[in-house]
Design a protein around this motif. Structure first.
Motif, mmCIF file in Angstrom:
data_model
loop_
_atom_site.group_PDB
_atom_site.id
_atom_site.type_symbol
_atom_site.label_atom_id
_atom_site.label_comp_id
_atom_site.label_asym_id
_atom_site.label_seq_id
_atom_site.Cartn_x
_atom_site.Cartn_y
_atom_site.Cartn_z
ATOM 1 N N ILE A 236 0.859 -1.186 0.000
ATOM 2 C CA ILE A 236 0.000 0.000 0.000
ATOM 3 C C ILE A 236 0.892 1.232 0.000
ATOM 4 N N TYR A 237 0.660 2.144 -0.939
ATOM 5 C CA TYR A 237 1.425 3.389 -0.880
ATOM 6 C C TYR A 237 0.663 4.553 -1.481
ATOM 7 N N ASP A 238 0.940 5.705 -0.931
ATOM 8 C CA ASP A 238 0.418 6.975 -1.452
ATOM 9 C C ASP A 238 1.484 7.591 -2.336
ATOM 10 N N ALA A 239 1.062 8.191 -3.438
ATOM 11 C CA ALA A 239 2.022 8.752 -4.378
ATOM 12 C C ALA A 239 1.443 9.994 -5.042
ATOM 13 N N SER A 240 2.318 10.722 -5.676
ATOM 14 C CA SER A 240 1.907 11.870 -6.488
ATOM 15 C C SER A 240 2.766 11.903 -7.749
ATOM 16 N N ALA A 241 2.184 12.350 -8.832
ATOM 17 C CA ALA A 241 2.897 12.513 -10.101
ATOM 18 C C ALA A 241 2.795 13.972 -10.511
ATOM 19 N N GLU A 242 3.940 14.649 -10.549
ATOM 20 C CA GLU A 242 3.968 16.078 -10.865
ATOM 21 C C GLU A 242 4.627 16.304 -12.215
ATOM 22 N N ARG A 243 3.988 17.058 -13.080
ATOM 23 C CA ARG A 243 4.575 17.373 -14.380
ATOM 24 C C ARG A 243 5.795 18.271 -14.187
ATOM 25 N N THR A 244 6.854 17.970 -14.933
ATOM 26 C CA THR A 244 8.089 18.754 -14.824
ATOM 27 C C THR A 244 8.385 19.531 -16.101
#
Length: 427
Positions: free
Chosen positions: A223-231
């Motif tokens: 189980i993990y929380d994540a974020s994807a940020e545009r660079t």
């Protein structure tokens, strides 16, 4: 938080220390490779590069690894690999897949710092080493759910010895550079050319993996929380906006300045469950299932998928049968279909551009509706090499972002046959 902006510092530090104290250290070199050929029965690309012309670019890779043990508690691992680039369909690139330092104060605790493999899958640690598993490749329907393979950060694990097995808990935190791939079938005439492009991302993740191993059986929950940020300085639209300029005529508007809210970072949660069981008589059953759920965005990021595979070792042969599927969330898939099929009447001013924009907006969705049956076998040529042969039949339902639909068309309710042959080795 960014971890180790330049991982070369880790490699240089490890090698320098190793060379200066070589007499006190224990070195171990190893390597691996896969020479894989894959061909489909369709002209359009599947999984970026697979067509009826055949390719070596889907599965081929080569890597080397150096393990250095400083003392009973400290060690370091560096692994480098050359393989097809993650953000370009036409390039092969060398990359560091592992570069970390380990501290094991006793048999129960392990701390690792550096570039690591994102845990959670049955084959997280060995997914690049084709010799270690019998399938021609690990099912993309499951192994694409995680938005990154490696991460730069920290991992802490604790093992408890139980009466009938071992229980292990791993906590991790870190970040990685990744990319999402999009194929614009037609573009918008005079405004946007049809093309394949990659959105560069910075993925940050933190979570836990709980594993229980009993003799030849393994159970795992991640189980993990994540974020994807545009660079790249660009933004995603949080939702699509339905515009009705006149009664009974509507279209979806995603044009800049349209007033639709945007975002540069997507937050999501990943949950994965895996089991690998020995059934006796040489049979083994492996199954994995995962869910990725995004928050506050309409774009097809939320998916669920998994597979089940039955295999049996018969001397040097290990035949197998597997089934896998990947689905976008129902409302996301329906939204993709509505946008993709939407058209305005030709008499409406600007109708050609509006209709082209609908297909382009659909192409910016990650839509998945596919399942795959595969039958294959591996053959152990030597204790360190295998041949693998597989036939797989993939059914595309409403759509799949693993397929590059041809200009002016789409791929739905269609089957692909994939034939794979590979040579896998370690040394």
């Amino acid at each position: 938080m960014h971890f180790y902006a330049d991982l070369r510092c880790i490699v240089a530090a490890v090698l320098t220390f190793s060379l200066n104290t070589a007499q006190a250290l224990d070195f171990a070199w190893s390597g691996y490779g896969t020479l894989g050929y894959t061909r489909s029965n369709q002209t359009y690309p599947y999984q970026r590069v697979v067509t009826d012309r055949g390719t070596f670019a889907r599965d081929t890779r080569f890597g080397v690894q150096l393990d250095t043990k400083f003392d009973p508690h400290w060690s370091a691992t560096v692994q480098a690999q050359i393989s097809p680039a993650a953000d370009d369909d036409n390039l092969w690139t060398p990359k560091l897949t592992w570069a970390f330092i380990s501290w094991r104060p006793n048999n129960d605790w392990l701390l690792r710092l550096g570039k690591l493999r994102l845990p959670g899958y049955l084959n997280s640690e060995n997914m690049c080493v084709g010799w270690t598993f019998d399938y021609a490749r690990l099912p993309v329907e499951m192994y694409s759910i995680s938005p990154a393979v490696n991460f730069n950060g920290i991992s802490v694990s604790k093992t408890w010895g139980l009466a009938r097995g071992d229980l292990n808990l791993e906590l991790f935190w870190g970040s990685a550079d990744s990319a999402w791939r999009y194929n614009l079938r037609d573009g918008i005439p005079g405004i946007l050319e049809p093309r394949v492009f990659f959105v560069p991302l910075r993925v940050e993740a933190k979570g836990m993996v709980l594993s229980y191993r009993e003799q030849e059986n393994l159970f795992r929950l991640g189980i993990y929380d994540a974020s994807a940020e545009r660079t790249d300085g660009q933004e995603w639209f949080k939702r699509v906006e339905l515009v009705t300029p006149i009664p009974n005529v509507s279209y979806y508007n995603l044009s800049p300045g349209s007033g639709v809210p945007t975002m540069t970072k997507i937050d999501f949660t990943v949950v994965a469950f895996a089991v690998d069981l020995g059934l006796g008589q040489g049979f083994r059953l492996a199954t994995e299932y995962g869910v990725r759920h995004a928050q506050d965005i309409q774009g097809g990021v939320s998916v669920a998928g998994g597979y089940a595979a039955l295999r049996r070792q018969i001397g040097k042969w290990t035949p197998y049968l597997s089934y896998a599927q990947l689905r976008s969330e129902a409302d996301e898939l329906a939204r993709y279909q509505n946008i993709n099929r939407n058209r305005v009447p030709a008499w409406l001013p600007g109708a050609p551009l509006i209709n082209a924009s609908q297909r382009t907006a659909a192409d910016l969705f990650l839509a998945y509706d596919q399942d795959t049956w595969a039958v294959g076998t591996s053959y152990a040529l030597t204790p360190t090499s295998k041949l693998k042969l597989e036939w797989a039949r993939t059914h595309i339902g409403a759509a799949s972002s693993f397929v590059d639909a041809p200009a002016g068309g789409e791929v739905s309710d269609e089957d692909l046959n994939l034939f794979s042959l590979s040579y896998n080795f370690i040394f």
